[in-house]
Scaffold this motif. Structure first.
Motif, short mmCIF file in Angstrom:
data_model
loop_
_atom_site.label_atom_id
_atom_site.label_comp_id
_atom_site.label_asym_id
_atom_site.label_seq_id
_atom_site.Cartn_x
_atom_site.Cartn_y
_atom_site.Cartn_z
N THR A 118 93.51 23.86 46.55
CA THR A 118 94.91 24.14 46.45
C THR A 118 94.94 25.71 46.52
O THR A 118 94.18 26.62 45.99
CB THR A 118 95.48 23.64 45.05
OG1 THR A 118 95.18 23.97 43.92
CG2 THR A 118 95.59 21.98 45.25
N HIS A 119 96.35 26.15 46.70
CA HIS A 119 96.91 27.55 46.45
C HIS A 119 98.13 27.68 45.88
O HIS A 119 99.09 26.64 46.26
CB HIS A 119 96.50 28.39 47.49
CG HIS A 119 97.29 28.20 48.85
ND1 HIS A 119 96.65 26.96 49.59
CD2 HIS A 119 98.53 28.52 49.33
CE1 HIS A 119 97.67 26.83 50.60
NE2 HIS A 119 98.69 27.83 50.45
N ILE A 120 98.51 28.68 45.65
CA ILE A 120 100.06 28.87 44.71
C ILE A 120 100.75 29.94 45.55
O ILE A 120 100.13 30.93 45.84
CB ILE A 120 99.93 29.18 43.21
CG1 ILE A 120 99.12 28.06 42.24
CG2 ILE A 120 101.14 29.23 42.65
CD1 ILE A 120 98.84 28.54 41.22
N GLU A 121 101.99 29.31 45.78
CA GLU A 121 102.77 30.38 46.75
C GLU A 121 103.85 30.92 45.57
O GLU A 121 104.49 30.21 45.20
CB GLU A 121 103.73 29.63 47.78
CG GLU A 121 104.40 30.51 48.51
CD GLU A 121 105.25 29.71 49.58
OE1 GLU A 121 104.86 29.62 50.54
OE2 GLU A 121 106.23 29.16 49.38
N LEU A 140 100.38 24.26 46.95
CA LEU A 140 100.16 23.78 48.26
C LEU A 140 98.61 23.40 48.52
O LEU A 140 97.91 23.78 47.88
CB LEU A 140 100.51 24.74 49.37
CG LEU A 140 101.96 25.44 49.19
CD1 LEU A 140 102.13 26.50 50.18
CD2 LEU A 140 103.06 24.39 49.48
N ASP A 141 98.55 22.32 49.49
CA ASP A 141 97.18 22.06 49.49
C ASP A 141 96.50 22.97 50.79
O ASP A 141 97.24 23.84 51.33
CB ASP A 141 97.16 20.55 49.86
CG ASP A 141 97.80 20.24 51.25
OD1 ASP A 141 98.13 21.04 52.23
OD2 ASP A 141 98.13 19.15 51.24
N GLU A 142 95.36 22.47 51.24
CA GLU A 142 94.75 23.45 52.39
C GLU A 142 95.59 23.46 53.57
O GLU A 142 95.39 24.29 54.38
CB GLU A 142 93.36 22.77 52.65
CG GLU A 142 92.50 22.85 51.51
CD GLU A 142 91.04 22.06 51.51
OE1 GLU A 142 90.81 22.01 52.88
OE2 GLU A 142 90.65 21.80 50.61
N ASN A 144 98.76 23.75 53.62
CA ASN A 144 100.11 24.12 53.40
C ASN A 144 101.10 23.04 53.12
O ASN A 144 102.46 23.57 53.24
CB ASN A 144 100.42 25.29 54.42
CG ASN A 144 99.65 26.47 54.28
OD1 ASN A 144 99.33 26.99 53.32
ND2 ASN A 144 99.50 26.94 55.47
N ASN A 145 100.84 21.96 52.75
CA ASN A 145 101.77 20.96 52.23
C ASN A 145 101.53 20.87 50.70
O ASN A 145 100.82 21.34 49.91
CB ASN A 145 101.30 19.59 52.78
CG ASN A 145 101.36 19.60 54.38
OD1 ASN A 145 102.25 20.06 54.98
ND2 ASN A 145 100.42 19.01 54.91
N LEU A 146 103.05 20.42 50.28
CA LEU A 146 103.03 20.60 48.76
C LEU A 146 102.19 19.33 48.22
O LEU A 146 101.95 18.22 48.85
CB LEU A 146 104.82 20.14 48.57
CG LEU A 146 105.67 21.35 48.81
CD1 LEU A 146 106.95 20.72 48.65
CD2 LEU A 146 105.40 22.40 47.73
N ILE A 147 101.47 19.83 47.13
CA ILE A 147 100.59 18.58 46.74
C ILE A 147 101.46 17.64 46.23
O ILE A 147 102.58 17.58 45.77
CB ILE A 147 99.77 19.04 45.46
CG1 ILE A 147 100.63 19.61 44.21
CG2 ILE A 147 98.88 20.25 46.15
CD1 ILE A 147 99.61 20.03 43.03
N SER A 148 101.12 16.48 46.11
CA SER A 148 101.62 15.05 45.75
C SER A 148 101.53 14.47 44.44
O SER A 148 102.14 13.52 44.15
CB SER A 148 101.35 13.96 46.76
OG SER A 148 99.81 13.78 46.72
N GLY A 199 91.98 20.05 43.27
CA GLY A 199 91.26 21.44 42.62
C GLY A 199 92.23 22.47 41.71
O GLY A 199 93.47 22.40 42.24
N MET A 200 91.75 23.19 41.14
CA MET A 200 92.55 24.30 40.38
C MET A 200 92.68 25.41 41.21
O MET A 200 92.00 25.83 42.08
CB MET A 200 91.71 24.57 39.08
CG MET A 200 92.48 25.88 38.27
SD MET A 200 91.62 26.10 36.79
CE MET A 200 90.22 27.31 37.54
N SER A 201 93.70 26.33 41.06
CA SER A 201 94.35 27.56 41.61
C SER A 201 94.76 28.44 40.57
O SER A 201 95.70 28.15 39.90
CB SER A 201 94.90 27.24 43.07
OG SER A 201 96.20 26.55 42.72
#
Length: 210
Positions: A118-121, A140-142, A144-148, A199-201
């Motif tokens: 994941t990454h944070i916008e 977001l996931d890899e 670039n979709n919002l995690i669920s 995962g953590m971000s």
């Protein structure tokens, strides 16, 4: 004088061998080609179909219909997208072969599902002295979709924890106390914790005085 006897011809199905050629490490959100080989006495089989199961559950399309792959020259291939956020662990992948001329045949193998990165916008934020400040960010996931899933979140300013909260379906909406802030700039850090599928971000931006 002659006698006549009746006899019954009993037909038996043939026996096929199935092997799974897909193995190793998979990750949620990625497309994988699930592959099985079907043979009979070292000869590749034509015809019939293969379904795949994960931990005993048949893989299905978005409409709930079972997915299957036709067997051609002994090979059955199914393109399948691993669901995003699928729990990271070892799974039993089962290939089941069916053909009216053969007995049902199946075989198991093991695949490992990894957590989705994941990454944070997070855009630069502003605060007004003497007030509370709303913080908005997205996880977001890899792809670039919002995690669920609901995920724990920690928000820090200059390394000091301001609040523990959660993101819901990838959205972070939180309020921190900036009533005593006075500096022109602060470092704002958001940490999105891991769960069983993601995962953590961590990311850092600036918190600016308005």
């Amino acid at each position: 004088m002659s006698s006549r006897s009746n006899s019954t011809l009993k037909l038996t199905n043939r026996v096929a061998n199935v092997s799974v050629l897909t193995s190793g490490v998979l990750k949620g959100g990625n497309q994988v080609t699930l592959t099985a080989m079907v043979s009979e006495k070292d000869q590749l089989v034509n015809g019939g179909k293969v379904i795949f199961k994960m931990n005993g559950v048949t893989l299905k399309d978005s409409n709930g219909n079972p997915l299957y792959a036709n067997v051609e020259n002994g090979i059955a291939k199914l393109n399948y997208t691993i669901p995003v956020g699928m729990s990271a662990k070892d799974y039993t992948l089962t290939a089941v072969y069916s053909n009216k001329f053969y007995d049902r045949a199946e075989v198991n193998s093991t695949v490992k599902i990894l957590k989705t990165n994941t990454h944070i916008e997070l855009n630069p934020q502003t605060y007004t002295k003497g007030t509370q400040t709303s913080i908005y960010a997205r996880v977001l996931d890899e792809n670039n979709n919002l995690i669920s899933k609901t995920t724990s979140v920690c928000i820090k300013v200059n390394g000091k924890t301001m609040i523990h909260t959660t993101s819901i379906n990838g959205i972070i909406n939180a309020t921190i106390d900036t009533s005593k802030f006075n500096n022109q700039l602060y470092n704002l850090t958001i940490i999105s914790g891991e769960n069983n599928g993601f995962g953590m971000s961590t990311t850092t931006t600036v918190l600016m005085k308005a």
